[in-house]
Design a protein around this motif. Sequence first.
Motif, PDB file in Angstrom:
ATOM      1  N   THR A   2     -10.919  10.565  -0.182  1.00 57.22           N
ATOM      2  CA  THR A   2     -10.710  11.851   0.488  1.00 57.22           C
ATOM      3  C   THR A   2     -11.683  12.871  -0.078  1.00 57.22           C
ATOM      4  O   THR A   2     -11.661  13.164  -1.273  1.00 57.22           O
TER       5      THR A   2
ATOM      6  N   GLU B   6      -5.452  12.148   5.120  1.00 56.66           N
ATOM      7  CA  GLU B   6      -6.599  11.925   4.226  1.00 56.66           C
ATOM      8  C   GLU B   6      -7.792  11.359   5.001  1.00 56.66           C
ATOM      9  O   GLU B   6      -8.936  11.781   4.811  1.00 56.66           O
TER      10      GLU B   6
ATOM     11  N   GLN C  20       5.600   8.953 -15.324  1.00 58.89           N
ATOM     12  CA  GLN C  20       5.636   9.928 -14.222  1.00 58.89           C
ATOM     13  C   GLN C  20       6.999   9.909 -13.529  1.00 58.89           C
ATOM     14  O   GLN C  20       7.561   8.846 -13.270  1.00 58.89           O
TER      15      GLN C  20
ATOM     16  N   GLU D 212      -1.499   9.231   4.787  1.00 62.79           N
ATOM     17  CA  GLU D 212      -2.757   8.493   4.737  1.00 62.79           C
ATOM     18  C   GLU D 212      -3.661   8.911   5.906  1.00 62.79           C
ATOM     19  O   GLU D 212      -4.883   9.038   5.746  1.00 62.79           O
TER      20      GLU D 212
ATOM     21  N   LEU E   4       4.008   1.527  -1.066  1.00 63.38           N
ATOM     22  CA  LEU E   4       4.710   1.647  -2.352  1.00 63.38           C
ATOM     23  C   LEU E   4       3.758   2.193  -3.424  1.00 63.38           C
ATOM     24  O   LEU E   4       4.146   3.033  -4.244  1.00 63.38           O
ATOM     25  N   SER E   5       2.529   1.688  -3.400  1.00 62.35           N
ATOM     26  CA  SER E   5       1.546   2.156  -4.391  1.00 62.35           C
ATOM     27  C   SER E   5       1.340   3.651  -4.272  1.00 62.35           C
ATOM     28  O   SER E   5       1.256   4.368  -5.272  1.00 62.35           O
ATOM     29  N   ARG E   6       1.225   4.109  -3.053  1.00 66.13           N
ATOM     30  CA  ARG E   6       1.046   5.549  -2.816  1.00 66.13           C
ATOM     31  C   ARG E   6       2.269   6.323  -3.294  1.00 66.13           C
ATOM     32  O   ARG E   6       2.158   7.371  -3.921  1.00 66.13           O
ATOM     33  N   LEU E   7       3.445   5.769  -2.935  1.00 64.65           N
ATOM     34  CA  LEU E   7       4.680   6.471  -3.246  1.00 64.65           C
ATOM     35  C   LEU E   7       4.868   6.642  -4.749  1.00 64.65           C
ATOM     36  O   LEU E   7       5.287   7.706  -5.220  1.00 64.65           O
ATOM     37  N   PHE E   8       4.503   5.631  -5.517  1.00 66.77           N
ATOM     38  CA  PHE E   8       4.680   5.700  -6.971  1.00 66.77           C
ATOM     39  C   PHE E   8       3.467   6.321  -7.675  1.00 66.77           C
ATOM     40  O   PHE E   8       3.482   6.506  -8.876  1.00 66.77           O
ATOM     41  N   GLY E   9       2.428   6.606  -6.918  1.00 67.57           N
ATOM     42  CA  GLY E   9       1.228   7.236  -7.495  1.00 67.57           C
ATOM     43  C   GLY E   9       1.426   8.744  -7.640  1.00 67.57           C
ATOM     44  O   GLY E   9       2.468   9.293  -7.244  1.00 67.57           O
ATOM     45  N   PRO E  10       0.437   9.439  -8.185  1.00 72.18           N
ATOM     46  CA  PRO E  10       0.594  10.878  -8.461  1.00 72.18           C
ATOM     47  C   PRO E  10       0.384  11.798  -7.257  1.00 72.18           C
ATOM     48  O   PRO E  10       0.707  12.977  -7.337  1.00 72.18           O
ATOM     49  N   VAL E  11      -0.174  11.289  -6.166  1.00 71.57           N
ATOM     50  CA  VAL E  11      -0.478  12.174  -5.039  1.00 71.57           C
ATOM     51  C   VAL E  11       0.801  12.432  -4.237  1.00 71.57           C
ATOM     52  O   VAL E  11       1.492  11.486  -3.858  1.00 71.57           O
ATOM     53  N   PRO E  12       1.133  13.687  -3.993  1.00 71.49           N
ATOM     54  CA  PRO E  12       2.376  13.966  -3.271  1.00 71.49           C
ATOM     55  C   PRO E  12       2.235  13.655  -1.772  1.00 71.49           C
ATOM     56  O   PRO E  12       1.144  13.757  -1.226  1.00 71.49           O
ATOM     57  N   PRO E  13       3.335  13.253  -1.141  1.00 77.33           N
ATOM     58  CA  PRO E  13       3.260  13.055   0.310  1.00 77.33           C
ATOM     59  C   PRO E  13       3.100  14.406   1.004  1.00 77.33           C
ATOM     60  O   PRO E  13       3.757  15.375   0.630  1.00 77.33           O
ATOM     61  N   VAL E  14       2.206  14.502   1.980  1.00 79.39           N
ATOM     62  CA  VAL E  14       1.995  15.790   2.636  1.00 79.39           C
ATOM     63  C   VAL E  14       2.930  15.969   3.826  1.00 79.39           C
ATOM     64  O   VAL E  14       3.036  17.051   4.388  1.00 79.39           O
TER      65      VAL E  14
ATOM     66  N   GLY F 294       0.829  -1.207   0.000  1.00 77.19           N
ATOM     67  CA  GLY F 294       0.000   0.000   0.000  1.00 77.19           C
ATOM     68  C   GLY F 294       0.860   1.252   0.000  1.00 77.19           C
ATOM     69  O   GLY F 294       0.607   2.211  -0.745  1.00 77.19           O
TER      70      GLY F 294
END
Lengths: 717, 146
Positions: free
Chosen positions: B94, A151, B39, A148, A125-135, A123
């Motif tokens: 979200t 969110e 990307q 997460e 890794l998926s977030r990390l490689f996805g388009p949403v930046p870490p806040v 989960g």
Amino acid sequence: MKRGLIFLRVAFASAVAAAAVFLALAVRRGVDTDLMSLAGLGRDHALREASDAVSGTVALIFEGESAEDVAKAATAAVGEFGGMIDGDPQEVLKAIGEHGAGLLSDGARALLEAGSYDEAMKGSLSRLFGPVPPVVSVKRDPFLLCSEYVESMFAAQTRGWTRSGGFVRKSHEGREYAMLPIDAGKVAQSRLLELKREGELSASRADGVRMFCAGPAFHTAVATANSKKEINVLSAVSAVAVLLIGFALFRSFRFAPVLVVAQLSAFAVASAALFAVFGRPHVVTFIFGTSLIGLSVDYVYHALAGAASEGSRGVLKPLTLSMLTTVGGFLPLVFAAVPAIRQMAVFSITGVLSVYGFVVLFVVFGFARSRVAVAAPSCAAGCANGVPAAARGVCLKALLLAVAALPAVVPARRLFTEDPSAFYNPDPYLKEGDALFVRASGAMGGRMAVTHGANLQEALENEERAGVKGVSAVVPSLKRQRENAALKAKLHEAKGAEYSAATGIAVRKFDAADLPADAFLDPEKIPCLSWMAKGWNGRCTVTPVPEGFESGDPAVKVYSVRDALATLLAGMTYEVMKLLGLSVIAMAALFAALFRRRALSYALPVVFGFLWSFAALVATRTPITLFSFIAMFAVSGLGVDYAIFYRSSEGGGKCGAATRRTVFFSFLTSLIGLGALAFTQFPVTRSMGIAFAGGLLGAYLAARLPFRTGGTPVPRA
Amino acid sequence: MGKTVVGITQLTLAALLCAGAAKLPPVELPDEAKGKFVQKKTLRDVDVTLTSTGEYEFAKDRFFTFHTLKPVESTFTATPTNYTITAGGKTTTTPISVDVSSLEKIFEIKEVKELVKGIHVKGTNFPYTVSVEYRNGDGLEIEFSK
């Protein structure tokens, strides 16, 4: 004797002056306008908390067809009242990063508790490689668990609405809605009223966007404004009625200055007593009290008329007896659990005592009596109109019984109610706003969980234990954060190296046991995060919960505010009825002791006063609430007065006729003064006005019933 | 006379502005599009750039789906009322308003002001590159192709 009288007069005047000064200072505290407190929610602390939590926020809701137009209107409101996020978002995110060692979303916590580290890492890794930046900085939060959490926190805060430009919005059944919750404490009552007016006018806006106002603070503002208006109107009507009726009785206005001073002093003393005893009395007490002060007219009329025709001793006895029975009638109410009832009792008793003191010291034994006298009796009230007394008696009895029987014919049972809506008739526009709020937000049916704790952390722990998604859904307890940190540490240990290899990000060793206190998020210590603990009021948190949610946890009480209020009101009605019963028994014993065989002639006005009050409420289909019973207390006190003065007039002659005439004009004044309440908007006072009108008429007519054993003087008071 | 001068000045300014606007490359993206993307996500804190590839689908004002296939599969979907991330078999929603009127607007996060420092677009047609510069120094560069 003369010195003693002067001393008493000076003492009385000083007491009134002191009361006036105290009142001028105390009135700055303001009066209580909260509708819920009218019912005395202080008895049930958790319900009070729930009520306060509901009262603390208002909402502006914008509705229209075009999302763009609705958003534009909401954005303008955000410009005035501020958006939903408090503080600088960058600062907030930075603080969450710095103190987020123990932050986990519910989903992530469930995975780590189950030991599903592979899944948790996938989960991340998926977030990390996805388009949403870490806040939050990846250095601090390599698995993006804090991101997460942020969110999930947003979702917990908005409950089905979408955040958008400082407000929330949603589409519902083809309509667009935007809502801006506002802290009610930050908006002045005058602005709330303006917003309501703007909302009402929005129906004709060109863009088709309507604005609705929802929340108890709007109702309070409107009720307060209406009450003020009604107090002014009632006072004016009462004043005019008093002047006209007084002129008809005395054929001059010389009585007016005496009456004005008597009423002003009574109002000052009664109001000062209210502020002294209750701190912040309720505005409804003053609505009731304004009319009740009109009762003082009785005393002034009888004192002026009686002292002029019968002399001081002749009028003092019935006056004293009247005062004692009126005070006796209200006395049981002083022990009522409902604050508003206690306040009305204190106001009435101190007001009546003050008027009695004034008329005795300044009228009965004073100068005014020599200047004012009752005009010669006409056939308006005191005479027999040429109709034989026996025939009059039969007609009167028939009328009294026929009206009294009305509740037996009409199904009155259905009119008895504890439904809170019978106590308050909301403004139609505000009612629409509230209904829209419930419809659009999918509100949870008014069920609230009140979670107590000695401090915020204890309350958060209690919420977490009971499964209440309240403040702890936004910020977990420190205990829960430490548990979360331990779970995170296990993830770091199990998957840190693998994660580093896959991403190139160095995963530091995470030792949960060694973390300092400031690694965790305590909103009470971090100013920019204080909004997170907004639901904590220092004693408890209040959270809406879904239908069916129950908790056996002793720290958590689940309420349906409406049901709880109805139960509370039912208990109070029973209590007031019990007090009324006690009052009637005490009065009956007093009559029996004082009047012996004639006791029935004194009791009948009270009995018919009650029966006619019921009849009036039933005939007008007015819900019978505990406040209707309170009106009956006043009716019983006045009914006894009519009986006392009527019986005292039965000696016959000119004096008797003058007294009967005075009773009639006093009755008329009270009927107008108290009956005027029937025209108020507030259901509580309206119901009281109707009960007063019916009850006073019944009591007066019953007092006029001819009795064979008449003519004996009034016994010693 | 004075009014005429003001009017002429206004017209001149308007003409200049229009001329300026005309010099910008016209955006010729269709209202609906789908294709592949590459990307590059730069994380300044750890000095790492992560590259991923996948497929996207865009429908103006309705949704934008970002299906990452390599190196780890995940799906990101933005709609006007929320965005959802499906990662590791778990979906998180979200509730934040997302502007899905164009490919680059999606990356503006209006609710958290100043999170995004700037958005730059390269190209007038596919391939079409969007670069997002975040306030904390992180960066995102995505190349969309048909």
